[in-house]
Design an enzyme around this catalytic site. Structure first.
Site, short mmCIF file in Angstrom:
data_model
loop_
_atom_site.label_atom_id
_atom_site.label_comp_id
_atom_site.label_asym_id
_atom_site.label_seq_id
_atom_site.Cartn_x
_atom_site.Cartn_y
_atom_site.Cartn_z
N GLU A 395 -3.58 44.63 41.57
CA GLU A 395 -3.65 43.70 40.93
C GLU A 395 -4.96 43.22 43.09
O GLU A 395 -5.44 42.57 42.14
CB GLU A 395 -2.53 42.50 41.66
CG GLU A 395 -2.99 41.84 40.63
CD GLU A 395 -1.50 40.86 40.21
OE1 GLU A 395 -1.45 40.32 39.27
OE2 GLU A 395 -1.17 40.36 41.73
N HIS A 424 11.63 67.02 37.69
CA HIS A 424 12.02 68.11 36.34
C HIS A 424 11.65 66.37 35.42
O HIS A 424 11.96 66.71 34.09
CB HIS A 424 13.63 67.03 36.44
CG HIS A 424 14.64 68.57 37.92
ND1 HIS A 424 14.21 69.09 37.56
CD2 HIS A 424 14.39 67.81 38.89
CE1 HIS A 424 15.28 69.59 38.69
NE2 HIS A 424 14.97 68.95 39.15
N LYS A 529 -3.49 35.87 29.55
CA LYS A 529 -3.73 34.80 29.96
C LYS A 529 -3.90 34.04 28.36
O LYS A 529 -3.21 33.14 28.07
CB LYS A 529 -2.96 33.29 31.55
CG LYS A 529 -1.88 34.08 32.11
CD LYS A 529 -2.02 33.82 34.11
CE LYS A 529 -1.36 34.07 34.47
NZ LYS A 529 -1.43 33.40 35.67
#
Ligand SMILES: O=P(O)(O)OC[C@H]1O[C@](O)(CO)[C@@H](O)[C@@H]1O
Length: 616
Positions: A395, A424, A529
């Site tokens: 950000e 793994h 938004k």
């Protein structure tokens, strides 16, 4: 007409809940010495200092570049020399930084020097209270939080000290039982409602530092996923009555957090509990959340400061209150960060751990984010460090424009989980697949508290395996020219966690300065938004159109095209289809004909006509 079960209706439970916050937020959203095998590679492709104009802020198109790399040094003696030469140690913190497995050259370091001088100057100015976030006209003061004497004036210093005292005092009173639940008992649980920087720090610290049996256990609502919220509330069960709900939002208007609060308040009502007596707000003074908490008379309110960004707020009330309530020594966290900050103030690059990190990031990703940063702490309790860093780094650094307005599309991708678990999962690709990353190993020397260790085979403990896996992976990656950084701490404790947070906060600030971007704003988040707000506004129009058709006698099922037409939004037909499919999946719209798999075949209506809305 095919009749389908699961009628959509405007049932009372789907009606908006009453809340001051809700009313005010309607509509809802709108808020170098490694030698190369080939000696010639040591020669930089361009001349050094002469290339760099005095005004570095105008040079973003001429960033220093590393020479094309054919392979990293493999001679063990040279590598050992490089390791020792560059090893950084912070004695008091017991923290080491090994950058020897990043292949920067001496020439590269010299070439970068003027940029570092500028970055150090920028950081100095920032700490003195300069407007370091020019777009928002804000100071950037998270460093003052752990050393309030650095605050640019006495008013800010007092604010910081008072907030810290208030946090400690409140936490002590809750933990000791002086502050009681409405029925006179002790608080046993914390439900933290917040998102992004208002959640990630507290989540990381809880995972890293909460004791096995904390005075209050913490849970998080960090999304507007109703099933996720239900799960957290269901897990609390009857302990909802002894839950302290901490609602965290700097802006006080983040929709996900608002929704989380409304859902929790509804759960309190359903349980016959008085939310205000258990609610705590952490937010900026006079925000919607602050006003809601004040007017509704919540148990407590704590400030978030305008000059502290969400992703650097862990050392404010945001991180400190939840931590203190879990019995974590927050003064030690602050001390660790303060010590790290102090170390990061030196302008001698090799003695400045944050600058060393920034140097490595710049080298490895060519100053343009060309490689991803894989963060691998070999310690379960540091599991969430990579997620925390993801926001802090991405950000802050993921920016379209530089400070001069040039389009640069900067960034540094961060991901990771923990070792040896990830060996793994995806380490196979890291070693043999696409070479688009560098690794940061976080090593913790103390395996477990003293007195508990045992040898599960002669001479070898479980922790030795973890150590072996880290060292093995580091070597195996390096053998394939995959670069890595290793940060080592003695143990995971409040001091080392504070230091790690401080280290990366500063590395991000320095790196941002190196690449000439504003690390302290997040304009890109706003687009999503805004678009979400538009979707919800469109949904209201769709509902109104469907409602009108569903109030007719007989009910008039509509095709998607008809809905789009009546909404005067034919260009949004795909979104209208998605809205209807979502409503149908949640029994809020009825499919009269067709199926969602063939959008053109669909005919929909609402199960219940809402006459009031027709005349609204
Ligand atoms: O604390 P707030 O204002 O609710 O914001 C939460 C998060 O949302 C963001 O603004 C991104 O939308 C982050 O920067 C921030 O940490």
């Amino acid at each position: 007409m095919a009749s389908l079960s699961g009628l959509c209706s405007s049932s009372p439970s789907l009606k908006p809940k009453q809340s001051l916050w809700k009313t005010t937020l309607n509509p809802p959203l709108l808020k170098t010495s490694l030698t190369y095998r080939t000696r010639t590679l040591l020669t930089p492709t361009r001349s050094i200092a002469s290339d760099i104009p005095a005004d570095l802020s105008k040079t973003n198109d001429k960033l220093p570049n590393k020479p094309k790399q054919l392979g990293l040094e493999k001679d063990p003696n040279s590598l050992w020399r490089r390791y020792v030469d560059w090893l950084y140690q912070h004695k008091e913190l017991g923290l080491y930084l090994d950058v020897s497995r990043i292949g920067f050259t001496d020439e590269f370091v010299s070439e970068m020097e003027p940029r570092f001088h500028k970055a150090f100057k920028d950081m100095e100015e920032l700490e003195k209270g300069a407007i370091a976030n020019p777009d928002e006209g804000r100071m950037v003061g998270h460093y003052w939080l752990r050393n309030s004497t650095l605050a640019p004036n006495s008013f800010l210093k007092t604010q910081i000290d008072k907030a810290l005292d208030a946090v400690c005092d409140f936490a002590d009173q809750v933990v000791s039982g002086k502050i009681k639940t409405p029925d006179g008992g002790r608080f046993t649980q914390i439900l933290s409602v917040g998102i992004g920087g208002s959640a990630l720090g507290p989540q990381f610290v809880a995972e890293a530092l909460a004791p096995d049996n904390p005075p209050l256990k913490i849970r998080f609502i960090d999304n507007t996923d109703p099933a996720g919220i239900d799960h957290q509330i269901a897990q609390l069960g009857p302990e909802l009555a002894s839950t302290l709900v901490i609602v965290i939002s700097k802006s006080g208007g983040t929709p996900e957090t608002r929704n989380g609060l409304l859902e929790v308040q509804q759960a309190f009502r359903e349980a016959g509990l008085d939310f205000a007596k258990q609610g705590v707000a952490i937010t900026q003074e006079n925000s919607l959340l602050d006003n809601t908490a004040r007017i509704e008379g919540w148990l407590a309110r704590f400030p978030m400061f305008d000059w502290v960004g969400g992703r650097t707020s862990e050392m404010s009330a945001v991180g400190l209150l939840p931590a203190a309530l879990q019995g974590i020594d927050i003064r030690e966290m602050l001390a660790g960060a303060a010590l790290m900050d102090e170390a990061n103030r030196t302008t001698v690059l090799r003695n400045n751990p944050a600058a060393l990190l920034a140097l490595c990031w710049y080298w490895a990703s060519e100053g343009v984010g060309s490689k991803d940063m894989v963060v691998l702490p070999y310690k379960d309790s540091l599991l969430l460090f990579s997620r925390y860093l993801q926001q802090l780094v991405m950000e802050s650094l993921g920016k379209e424009f530089d400070l001069d307005g040039n389009r640069v599309n900067q960034g540094l991708t961060v991901y990771g989980n923990k070792g040896s678990t990830d060996q793994h999962a995806y380490i196979q690709q890291l070693r043999e697949g696409v070479h688009n990353f560098f690794v940061t190993f976080i090593e913790v020397l103390r395996d477990r508290p003293p007195g508990h260790d045992w040898e599960l085979e002669p001479g070898v403990t479980c922790g030795d395996y973890l150590f072996g896996m880290l060292q093995g992976t580091r070597s195996a990656l390096y053998a394939k020219d995959r670069e890595s950084i290793t940060v080592t701490v003695q143990e995971v404790n409040p001091r080392s966690v504070g230091a790690l947070i401080g280290l990366y906060e500063r590395a991000v600030g320095i790196y941002a300065s190196l690449v000439n971007i504003n690390a302290y704003h997040q304009p890109g988040v706003e687009a999503g938004k805004k678009a979400a707000g538009e979707v919800l506004a469109l949904q209201k129009r769709v509902l109104a159109v469907l409602n009108e058709a569903s109030c007719k006698q007989p009910v008039e099922p509509l095709t998607i095209e008809e809905v789009a037409d009546r909404c005067h939004a034919t260009e949004d037909i795909e979104m209208i289809y998605k809205i209807i499919a979502h409503m149908a999946a949640n029994d809020r719209a009825l499919i009269a004909e067709g199926s969602c798999g063939s959008p053109r075949s669909l005919k929909v209506f609402l199960g219940e006509c809402n006459v009031d809305e027709l005349f609204a």
